[in-house]
Design a protein around this motif. Structure first.
Motif, mmCIF file in Angstrom:
data_model
loop_
_atom_site.group_PDB
_atom_site.id
_atom_site.type_symbol
_atom_site.label_atom_id
_atom_site.label_comp_id
_atom_site.label_asym_id
_atom_site.label_seq_id
_atom_site.Cartn_x
_atom_site.Cartn_y
_atom_site.Cartn_z
ATOM 1 N N THR A 157 0.857 -1.191 0.000
ATOM 2 C CA THR A 157 0.000 0.000 0.000
ATOM 3 C C THR A 157 0.889 1.235 0.000
ATOM 4 O O THR A 157 1.831 1.333 0.795
ATOM 5 N N ILE A 158 0.559 2.142 -0.896
ATOM 6 C CA ILE A 158 1.449 3.292 -1.094
ATOM 7 C C ILE A 158 0.713 4.624 -0.940
ATOM 8 O O ILE A 158 -0.505 4.689 -0.996
ATOM 9 N N ASP A 159 1.505 5.671 -0.760
ATOM 10 C CA ASP A 159 1.002 7.037 -0.875
ATOM 11 C C ASP A 159 1.722 7.670 -2.051
ATOM 12 O O ASP A 159 2.957 7.757 -2.056
ATOM 13 N N LEU A 160 0.941 8.071 -3.030
ATOM 14 C CA LEU A 160 1.512 8.763 -4.185
ATOM 15 C C LEU A 160 1.369 10.255 -3.928
ATOM 16 O O LEU A 160 0.277 10.744 -3.672
ATOM 17 N N ARG A 161 2.491 10.973 -3.974
ATOM 18 C CA ARG A 161 2.448 12.428 -3.778
ATOM 19 C C ARG A 161 2.839 13.106 -5.078
ATOM 20 O O ARG A 161 3.787 12.667 -5.751
ATOM 21 N N ILE A 162 2.097 14.144 -5.435
ATOM 22 C CA ILE A 162 2.405 14.835 -6.698
ATOM 23 C C ILE A 162 2.565 16.337 -6.459
ATOM 24 O O ILE A 162 2.075 16.891 -5.476
ATOM 25 N N ASN A 163 3.257 16.966 -7.408
ATOM 26 C CA ASN A 163 3.413 18.423 -7.363
ATOM 27 C C ASN A 163 3.853 18.878 -8.758
ATOM 28 O O ASN A 163 4.172 18.058 -9.626
ATOM 29 N N SER A 164 3.855 20.185 -8.956
ATOM 30 C CA SER A 164 4.461 20.712 -10.177
ATOM 31 C C SER A 164 5.467 21.767 -9.753
ATOM 32 O O SER A 164 5.183 22.579 -8.861
ATOM 33 N N ILE A 165 6.653 21.739 -10.370
ATOM 34 C CA ILE A 165 7.620 22.780 -10.025
ATOM 35 C C ILE A 165 7.740 23.797 -11.152
ATOM 36 O O ILE A 165 8.711 24.546 -11.223
ATOM 37 N N GLY A 166 6.739 23.822 -12.049
ATOM 38 C CA GLY A 166 6.696 24.856 -13.072
ATOM 39 C C GLY A 166 7.813 24.754 -14.087
ATOM 40 O O GLY A 166 8.637 23.829 -14.038
ATOM 41 N N CYS A 167 7.821 25.696 -15.031
ATOM 42 C CA CYS A 167 8.871 25.709 -16.064
ATOM 43 C C CYS A 167 9.738 26.948 -15.825
ATOM 44 O O CYS A 167 10.122 27.209 -14.690
ATOM 45 N N THR A 168 9.968 27.740 -16.866
ATOM 46 C CA THR A 168 10.740 28.976 -16.635
ATOM 47 C C THR A 168 9.926 29.921 -15.754
ATOM 48 O O THR A 168 10.459 30.867 -15.187
ATOM 49 N N CYS A 169 8.629 29.605 -15.665
ATOM 50 C CA CYS A 169 7.758 30.437 -14.827
ATOM 51 C C CYS A 169 8.205 30.450 -13.378
ATOM 52 O O CYS A 169 7.788 31.308 -12.604
ATOM 53 N N LEU A 213 13.953 24.064 7.675
ATOM 54 C CA LEU A 213 12.597 23.565 7.376
ATOM 55 C C LEU A 213 11.534 24.434 8.050
ATOM 56 O O LEU A 213 10.471 24.681 7.479
ATOM 57 N N GLN A 214 11.849 24.915 9.237
ATOM 58 C CA GLN A 214 10.903 25.790 9.951
ATOM 59 C C GLN A 214 10.625 27.059 9.143
ATOM 60 O O GLN A 214 9.494 27.509 9.028
ATOM 61 N N VAL A 215 11.698 27.635 8.571
ATOM 62 C CA VAL A 215 11.549 28.860 7.778
ATOM 63 C C VAL A 215 10.763 28.553 6.509
ATOM 64 O O VAL A 215 9.833 29.270 6.122
ATOM 65 N N ILE A 216 11.121 27.452 5.856
ATOM 66 C CA ILE A 216 10.507 27.047 4.590
ATOM 67 C C ILE A 216 8.991 26.885 4.753
ATOM 68 O O ILE A 216 8.219 27.255 3.877
ATOM 69 N N LYS A 217 8.607 26.347 5.904
ATOM 70 C CA LYS A 217 7.200 26.083 6.198
ATOM 71 C C LYS A 217 6.324 27.308 5.935
ATOM 72 O O LYS A 217 5.210 27.198 5.440
ATOM 73 N N GLY A 218 6.840 28.476 6.307
ATOM 74 C CA GLY A 218 6.026 29.688 6.221
ATOM 75 C C GLY A 218 6.055 30.356 4.855
ATOM 76 O O GLY A 218 5.446 31.415 4.658
ATOM 77 N N ILE A 219 6.766 29.764 3.891
ATOM 78 C CA ILE A 219 6.951 30.407 2.577
ATOM 79 C C ILE A 219 5.891 29.924 1.585
ATOM 80 O O ILE A 219 5.536 28.745 1.598
ATOM 81 N N PRO A 220 5.358 30.827 0.728
ATOM 82 C CA PRO A 220 4.348 30.391 -0.238
ATOM 83 C C PRO A 220 4.872 29.242 -1.102
ATOM 84 O O PRO A 220 6.080 29.135 -1.334
ATOM 85 N N LYS A 221 3.961 28.400 -1.585
ATOM 86 C CA LYS A 221 4.386 27.207 -2.307
ATOM 87 C C LYS A 221 4.425 27.454 -3.814
ATOM 88 O O LYS A 221 3.657 28.229 -4.361
ATOM 89 N N ILE A 222 5.325 26.740 -4.468
ATOM 90 C CA ILE A 222 5.579 26.948 -5.898
ATOM 91 C C ILE A 222 4.318 26.713 -6.741
ATOM 92 O O ILE A 222 4.069 27.417 -7.714
ATOM 93 N N ILE A 223 3.523 25.743 -6.330
ATOM 94 C CA ILE A 223 2.345 25.390 -7.130
ATOM 95 C C ILE A 223 1.366 26.568 -7.226
ATOM 96 O O ILE A 223 0.609 26.688 -8.189
ATOM 97 N N ASP A 224 1.428 27.461 -6.240
ATOM 98 C CA ASP A 224 0.521 28.616 -6.271
ATOM 99 C C ASP A 224 1.017 29.713 -7.191
ATOM 100 O O ASP A 224 0.350 30.746 -7.351
ATOM 101 N N SER A 225 2.200 29.543 -7.771
ATOM 102 C CA SER A 225 2.695 30.624 -8.620
ATOM 103 C C SER A 225 3.113 30.155 -10.016
ATOM 104 O O SER A 225 3.681 30.917 -10.783
ATOM 105 N N VAL A 226 2.841 28.893 -10.366
ATOM 106 C CA VAL A 226 3.256 28.427 -11.696
ATOM 107 C C VAL A 226 2.352 29.040 -12.777
ATOM 108 O O VAL A 226 1.231 29.472 -12.490
#
Ligand code: HAM
Length: 414
Positions: A157-169, A213-226
């Motif tokens: 049994t697995i957990d598949l996690r997905i994301n997009s890291i955008g292009c030149t955007c 990681l603590q600092v990163i937590k509070g930063i907007p995520k890439i998927i919201d800006s692609v």
């Protein structure tokens, strides 16, 4: 004398563990072949420059973890830390880009000088898939589907996690993240702080340091800006996965540790074994083929960490064929020939093992029992003369005499 031990972070694989590896390999290969992927084997070592160019100078994999050396001819060589770069090189070097075979699988050892620990080795095995000529999100779906099917076939049994890291955007996003990280510079781990001005800022998302990681937590995520097309591809991937009833979770913090990715990426964890780290990772690499000297052509692939997987897989059940243990008693040379003759007859009926060594009958019976033999066939000098053998059913402990020249074990019920 002090015994020599295996290098740190390596493994000897044998017995039932070797069977697990075999099961993984067979399962993965079969599924890949069903999807018409063909095997590609590339060297364990390559020109160091290949990985620098493909995986990226700023990645831990290249920067900190690569096994590099100069060979006797002064060439700069690296043990492969991953398989994609080598497959792309081979694809181009063998002029496959103009051909129709565009789907490959590979398996073998990779080398990363990491701190050995839970799920982390310095020599580890990957089973990977690379698909070229990727044009649509449907093309991307196929490798993900293959990965998922491999885990299903292995009953995990697995957990598949997905994301997009955008292009030149993502450049704009990177600029804003850099500014944000600058603000909290003092709270970052010193090693991450040092790298703020250089290289790919996304790598800080891979940081294993708690303070970063603590600092990163509070930063907007890439998927919201692609950009719109990247977002569309991501939405499509989600819709296709839903259509195939493949469960996934969105992981906006995932960036992958290698520089060649753009667009959709994914990782897989084994449920209940998250402490091992991801057991599979992959995604789209639209420019790697061109970057290594080919025509622009997008690829999509993944690699499974076979050693991590082996921790969860159960070994295959070997065929339920009986084990016949042939034991000779005596010194007569003919005994061995007789044993061979019987073994040949028995082979279609099960596994046959001959013990024609010295040792007493008692010790041979003990060995047969240890091995889980269903039947022991005993030939002594007496039997040799008569052309018979003694058969012992280890379950019932009953024995009977067998006519060697005319025996049918199938009728042999006792
Ligand atoms: P990766 O995420 O670096 O991707 O590695 C893939 C898998 O290899 C990981 O998910 C993990 O299971 C296993 N792995 C990595 N490092 C170690 C280690 N030190 N010890 C044990 N297992 C490890 C790649 O390598 C990409 N080439 C995947 C890919 C193919 N992307 C596109 N095509």
């Amino acid at each position: 004398m002090k015994k020599i031990q295996k290098p740190r972070g390596t493994k000897d694989i044998y017995g039932s563990e070797a069977l697990k590896y075999q099961r993984i390999e067979d399962t993965a290969q079969n599924i890949c072949r069903q999807y018409r992927y063909s095997e590609m084997a590339t060297p364990l070592f390559e020109d160091t420059q290949l990985f620098r160019r493909a995986v990226g100078e700023d990645t831990d994999v290249v920067n900190k973890e690569m096994y590099e050396f100069q060979d006797k001819g002064g060439r700069k060589i690296a043990l492969r830390p991953e398989g994609t770069a080598g497959v792309v090189r081979a694809y181009l070097e063998n002029n496959l880009q103009t051909g129709s075979a565009k789907k490959f699988y590979y398996s073998g050892t990779m080398y990363r000088y990491e701190r050995p620990g839970q799920g982390r080795l310095r020599e580890f095995r990957q089973f990977g898939v690379e698909k070229f000529g990727v044009e649509t999100v449907l093309d991307e779906l196929e490798p993900i589907r293959i990965a998922v099917e491999i885990f299903q076939a292995l009953e995990l049994t697995i957990d598949l996690r997905i994301n997009s890291i955008g292009c030149t955007c993502r450049h704009e996003y990177i600029t804003s993240v850099r500014a944000e990280l600058e603000k909290y510079k003092d709270a970052l781990d010193p090693a991450d702080r040092e790298k703020l001005d250089s290289g790919n800022i996304l790598r800080r998302f891979d940081s294993k340091e708690e303070s970063t990681l603590q600092v990163i937590k509070g930063i907007p995520k890439i998927i919201d800006s692609v950009c719109e097309p990247c977002l569309e591809d991501y939405q499509k991937l989600k819709a296709f996965l839903r259509e195939l009833e493949i469960a996934y979770t969105e992981d906006p913090g995932m960036v992958r540790g290698l520089d060649y990715y753009s667009g959709n990426i994914f990782e897989i964890d084994l449920q209940g074994r998250e402490q091992l780290g991801a057991v599979c990772g992959g995604g789209k690499y639209p420019h790697l083929v061109k970057q290594l000297g080919g025509q622009e052509e997008a690829g999509f692939g993944f690699a499974i960490g076979v050693d991590r997987l082996a921790e969860a897989v159960v070994p295959p059940v070997l065929g339920d064929e009986p084990l016949f243990y042939l034991a000779t008693v005596g010194t007569e040379q003919q005994l061995e020939l007789q044993a061979l003759k019987i073994a040949r007859e028995l082979k279609p009926k099960g596994h046959v093992e001959i013990n024609a060594g010295p040792g007493s009958l008692k010790s041979k019976l003990r060995k047969a029992d240890k091995k889980g033999a269903e039947f022991v066939i005993i030939i002594g000098e007496e039997e040799l003369k008569k052309g018979t053998a003694i058969v012992k059913n280890m379950a019932t402990q009953k024995t009977d005499e067998l006519d060697i020249n005319n025996f049918k074990l199938n009728d042999y019920q006792f």
